[in-house]
Design an enzyme around this catalytic site. Structure first.
Site, PDB file in Angstrom:
ATOM      1  N   ASN A   2       6.160  51.391  92.375  1.00 37.02           N
ATOM      2  CA  ASN A   2       6.757  52.566  91.709  1.00 37.02           C
ATOM      3  C   ASN A   2       5.661  53.450  92.344  1.00 37.02           C
ATOM      4  O   ASN A   2       4.397  53.666  91.690  1.00 37.02           O
ATOM      5  CB  ASN A   2       6.428  52.274  90.295  1.00 37.02           C
ATOM      6  CG  ASN A   2       6.972  53.518  89.480  1.00 37.02           C
ATOM      7  OD1 ASN A   2       7.073  54.436  89.927  1.00 37.02           O
ATOM      8  ND2 ASN A   2       6.666  53.437  88.054  1.00 37.02           N
ATOM      9  N   ARG A  57      11.025  51.240  92.645  1.00 36.04           N
ATOM     10  CA  ARG A  57      11.704  51.947  91.502  1.00 36.04           C
ATOM     11  C   ARG A  57      11.919  53.408  92.281  1.00 36.04           C
ATOM     12  O   ARG A  57      11.056  53.993  92.799  1.00 36.04           O
ATOM     13  CB  ARG A  57      10.690  52.274  90.377  1.00 36.04           C
ATOM     14  CG  ARG A  57      11.350  53.023  89.294  1.00 36.04           C
ATOM     15  CD  ARG A  57      10.363  53.222  88.258  1.00 36.04           C
ATOM     16  NE  ARG A  57      10.941  53.857  87.111  1.00 36.04           N
ATOM     17  CZ  ARG A  57      10.330  55.055  86.542  1.00 36.04           C
ATOM     18  NH1 ARG A  57       9.173  55.385  86.816  1.00 36.04           N
ATOM     19  NH2 ARG A  57      11.083  55.806  85.546  1.00 36.04           N
ATOM     20  N   HIS A  80      15.121  56.043  82.422  1.00 29.38           N
ATOM     21  CA  HIS A  80      14.833  54.961  81.775  1.00 29.38           C
ATOM     22  C   HIS A  80      16.156  53.826  81.918  1.00 29.38           C
ATOM     23  O   HIS A  80      16.101  52.979  80.931  1.00 29.38           O
ATOM     24  CB  HIS A  80      14.361  55.111  80.344  1.00 29.38           C
ATOM     25  CG  HIS A  80      13.070  55.999  80.202  1.00 29.38           C
ATOM     26  ND1 HIS A  80      13.194  56.905  79.162  1.00 29.38           N
ATOM     27  CD2 HIS A  80      12.025  56.122  81.000  1.00 29.38           C
ATOM     28  CE1 HIS A  80      12.285  57.558  79.231  1.00 29.38           C
ATOM     29  NE2 HIS A  80      11.387  57.147  80.297  1.00 29.38           N
ATOM     30  N   ARG A 101       7.045  66.809  76.743  1.00 29.99           N
ATOM     31  CA  ARG A 101       8.300  67.631  77.039  1.00 29.99           C
ATOM     32  C   ARG A 101       9.037  67.821  75.653  1.00 29.99           C
ATOM     33  O   ARG A 101       8.950  67.258  74.831  1.00 29.99           O
ATOM     34  CB  ARG A 101       9.325  66.474  77.885  1.00 29.99           C
ATOM     35  CG  ARG A 101       8.859  66.347  79.338  1.00 29.99           C
ATOM     36  CD  ARG A 101       9.785  65.554  80.033  1.00 29.99           C
ATOM     37  NE  ARG A 101       9.027  64.486  80.715  1.00 29.99           N
ATOM     38  CZ  ARG A 101       9.352  63.039  81.024  1.00 29.99           C
ATOM     39  NH1 ARG A 101      10.351  62.777  80.794  1.00 29.99           N
ATOM     40  NH2 ARG A 101       8.618  62.409  81.904  1.00 29.99           N
ATOM     41  N   GLU A 113       9.968  46.657  83.115  1.00 33.20           N
ATOM     42  CA  GLU A 113      10.690  47.359  84.098  1.00 33.20           C
ATOM     43  C   GLU A 113      10.405  46.702  85.556  1.00 33.20           C
ATOM     44  O   GLU A 113      11.346  46.362  86.113  1.00 33.20           O
ATOM     45  CB  GLU A 113      10.535  48.821  84.268  1.00 33.20           C
ATOM     46  CG  GLU A 113      11.218  49.574  83.068  1.00 33.20           C
ATOM     47  CD  GLU A 113      10.637  50.849  82.734  1.00 33.20           C
ATOM     48  OE1 GLU A 113       9.350  51.026  82.083  1.00 33.20           O
ATOM     49  OE2 GLU A 113      11.399  51.982  83.292  1.00 33.20           O
TER      50      GLU A 113
END
Ligand code: AMP
Length: 398
Positions: A7, A91, A180, A241, A384
């Site tokens: 990743n 990823r 996601h 965020r 993940e």
């Protein structure tokens, strides 16, 4: 047989060596982090069999970082020269409209990922750096790209499209892509297994609540809606965020506060959310402030929960019937109060959390609703990296 999962971010690379046959809660064989790439104070941390070692060094670029990380893995007997990897799984944040499945990476796929940079200017270039370097260092292995948007690629048009001018939207590829996706898909596949249900007849809401946060409505294994949009700024309140806000705020800030596009981008993505309201983005720190009755922390928490409940309610109606609601990621897996408050006072809708089950700590997927709750509520740890390794195994038939 192991998969090396990478990743790659703009200044960091996370990696894991994963057996795709392992359980979701198993530790990977090895994991690591290359940090502060391009800064004088870089570091590489490698964890093998639970043993952590750290090396501090200047890491000029991704090539230097990944090469050194592989050397450290090799020195511990788990590197690319000793272990037989069946693939490298990467990823990739944005797959645009092009990718609804993982793909084997070749030069053409690399350039397609490059073409998507305008949609993910911070993420896709960094993902590409990782892909290019890893392909250069390990040219004989298949490299697989797994896209964060892929699970949402086939959402119904009514959920995927915005009510924005048609011509402008199609010219600039404006639509709800969702993010996601690997996590929502993985969790939504675990839920029927935990409940002993047929996945083809399961309607569920998955709540990925980490530093970034998103909700998804999943009908019989397919995504029907999600809270993130063209970018990961939309939807739920997050660590830094805003989540959904009136887009008119942006024009207002530009006109009245004379802020530039970049300043507004930074404000909404990095200086807002829980951090913008309470000064911290980690929920453990927020919880301490709440315990001291800090009013900013209370307000941040209440806005966070209000927005979360808003999406849960919307998805209950969109799905028509809900069999399961699951919580995952850092906050969702660990914060007992967030789970309780997100679903408080919904007995009329058949949702009843069992406080004792909810308070139990475990790394296993588990049901936290009462036996008579018609909607089952679960905590399902996400993984993940394992999901990427499993997808790479399917694609390469390893
Ligand atoms: P993730 O993005 O999934 O890695 O989640 C990271 C976030 O999870 C952190 O910023 C914290 O807010 C939250 N988190 C991690 N551990 C805990 C915990 N034990 N209790 C509450 N929140 C936690």
């Amino acid at each position: 047989m192991y998969c090396l999962v990478i990743n790659s971010g703009s200044s960091s690379i996370k990696f894991q060596i994963v057996d795709p046959a392992s359980a979701a809660t198993d530790e990977p064989l090895a994991s690591g982090l290359v940090e502060q790439i391009g800064e004088p104070s870089g570091a590489i941390t490698v964890t093998i069999n639970g043993e952590k070692s750290r090396e501090e060094l200047e890491i000029a670029d991704h090539t230097v970082g990944l090469k050194r990380a592989f050397e450290l893995l090799d020195a511990n007997g788990v590197g690319p020269t000793q272990l037989e990897f069946f693939a490298v799984g990467h990823r990739v944040v944005h797959g645009g409209k092009l990718f609804s499945e993982p793909v084997l990476i070749d030069a053409q796929i690399e350039s397609m990922i490059e073409d998507l940079i305008p949609l993910a200017p911070l993420h896709n270039p960094a993902n590409l750096d990782g892909i290019r370097v890893a392909r250069e260092i390990l040219p004989d292995l298949p490299h697989v790209a797994v896209f964060d948007t892929a699970f949402f690629n086939h959402m119904p048009p009514a959920a995927a499209l915005y009510a924005i001018n048609n011509e402008v939207a199609s010219e600039h590829d404006i639509r709800r892509y969702g993010f996601h996706g690997t996590s929502h898909e993985f969790v939504s596949q675990q839920v029927p297994k935990v409940l002993g249900r047929d996945p083809e007849h399961t309607r569920q809401i998955t709540l990925h609540l980490g530093n970034g946060a998103s909700a998804a409505a999943v009908h019989n294994g397919r995504a029907m809606d999600t809270s993130m949009g063209l970018t990961p700024l939309a939807g739920l309140v997050m660590g830094t965020r805003t989540g959904d806000i009136d887009p008119g705020i942006i024009f207002h800030l530009a006109r009245e506060a004379k802020m530039s596009v970049d300043e507004i981008d930074t404000l909404l993505n990095k200086k807002s959310g829980v951090k913008g309201l309470a000064g911290v983005n980690d929920f453990r720190a927020l919880r301490e402030m709440i315990e001291q009755d800090n009013s900013d922390a209370w307000l941040a928490y209440n806005i966070y929960i209000h927005q979360l409940r808003r999406f849960i309610g919307a998805y209950m109606i969109i799905l028509g019937r809900v069999d399961a609601i699951s919580f995952t990621a850092g906050v969702g897996e660990n914060d007992v109060e967030v789970r309780a408050d997100a679903l408080a006072d919904l007995e009329l809708y058949g949702i009843k959390i069992d406080p004792e089950r909810n308070a139990q700590r475990s790394s296993d997927p588990r049901v936290i609703s009462t036996d008579d709750s018609t909607v089952k509520v679960l905590v399902v740890p996400t993984n993940e990296e394992l999901a990427i390794a499993q997808k790479a195994a399917v694609l390469t038939q390893a």
